[in-house]
Write a protein that holds these residues in place. Structure first.
Motif, short mmCIF file in Angstrom:
data_model
loop_
_atom_site.label_atom_id
_atom_site.label_comp_id
_atom_site.label_asym_id
_atom_site.label_seq_id
_atom_site.Cartn_x
_atom_site.Cartn_y
_atom_site.Cartn_z
N ALA A 127 -0.43 4.63 -0.32
CA ALA A 127 -1.23 5.74 0.14
C ALA A 127 -2.30 5.28 1.15
N GLY A 128 -2.54 6.09 1.98
CA GLY A 128 -3.92 5.92 2.81
C GLY A 128 -3.30 5.72 4.34
N ARG A 184 -0.59 2.76 4.91
CA ARG A 184 0.58 2.81 4.24
C ARG A 184 1.68 2.12 4.45
N VAL A 221 -9.59 -2.00 -1.69
CA VAL A 221 -8.81 -0.66 -1.82
C VAL A 221 -8.65 -0.17 -3.17
N VAL A 260 0.99 -1.11 0.14
CA VAL A 260 0.13 0.05 -0.02
C VAL A 260 0.93 1.14 0.05
N SER A 303 -5.09 2.61 -7.41
CA SER A 303 -3.97 3.51 -7.44
C SER A 303 -3.24 3.56 -6.07
N ASN A 304 -3.94 3.11 -4.91
CA ASN A 304 -3.03 3.04 -3.89
C ASN A 304 -2.17 1.78 -3.64
#
Length: 104
Positions: A13-14, A17, A63, A11, A66-67
């Motif tokens: 982003a978010g 991460r 999810v 992961v 793009s992340n």
């Protein structure tokens, strides 16, 4: 979409991460994927005759792709992929020049 079931991803982003996991399910229409150990939510289950006391279950939520970034199996680092045709088959190849660690 470059992510498929069974891929190892990280992961990028978010709130989760940095976590890694294996893709369990992919929804190409929504461009989302369910990753083991990532984006875990609690679901409260009402008591039934089978489970009289009820319970709280952990469920994995999707999810957005793009992340997520694929992990290169050779180096173990996040990478982008491109497609190549070998023996009439289209295969994914890790892009050696596009490591996501160096772009921070």
């Amino acid at each position: 979409m470059n992510i498929r079931k069974g891929d190892t991803v990280i992961v990028i982003a978010g709130s989760d991460r940095g976590k890694t996991g294996v893709v369990q399910l992919v929804h190409p229409e929504q461009e989302t994927a369910v990753v083991e150990g990532v984006n875990v939510h609690k679901k409260h289950v009402k008591p039934t005759q089978a489970v009289p006391e009820g319970s709280v279950k952990d469920i994995y939520m999707p999810v957005h792709v793009s992340n997520l970034a694929l992990i290169d199996p050779k180096t173990g680092r996040p990478t982008r992929v491109h497609h190549k045709i070998v023996d009439g088959r289209k295969i994914r190849v890790a892009d050696s020049g596009a490591s996501l660690d160096e772009k921070k």
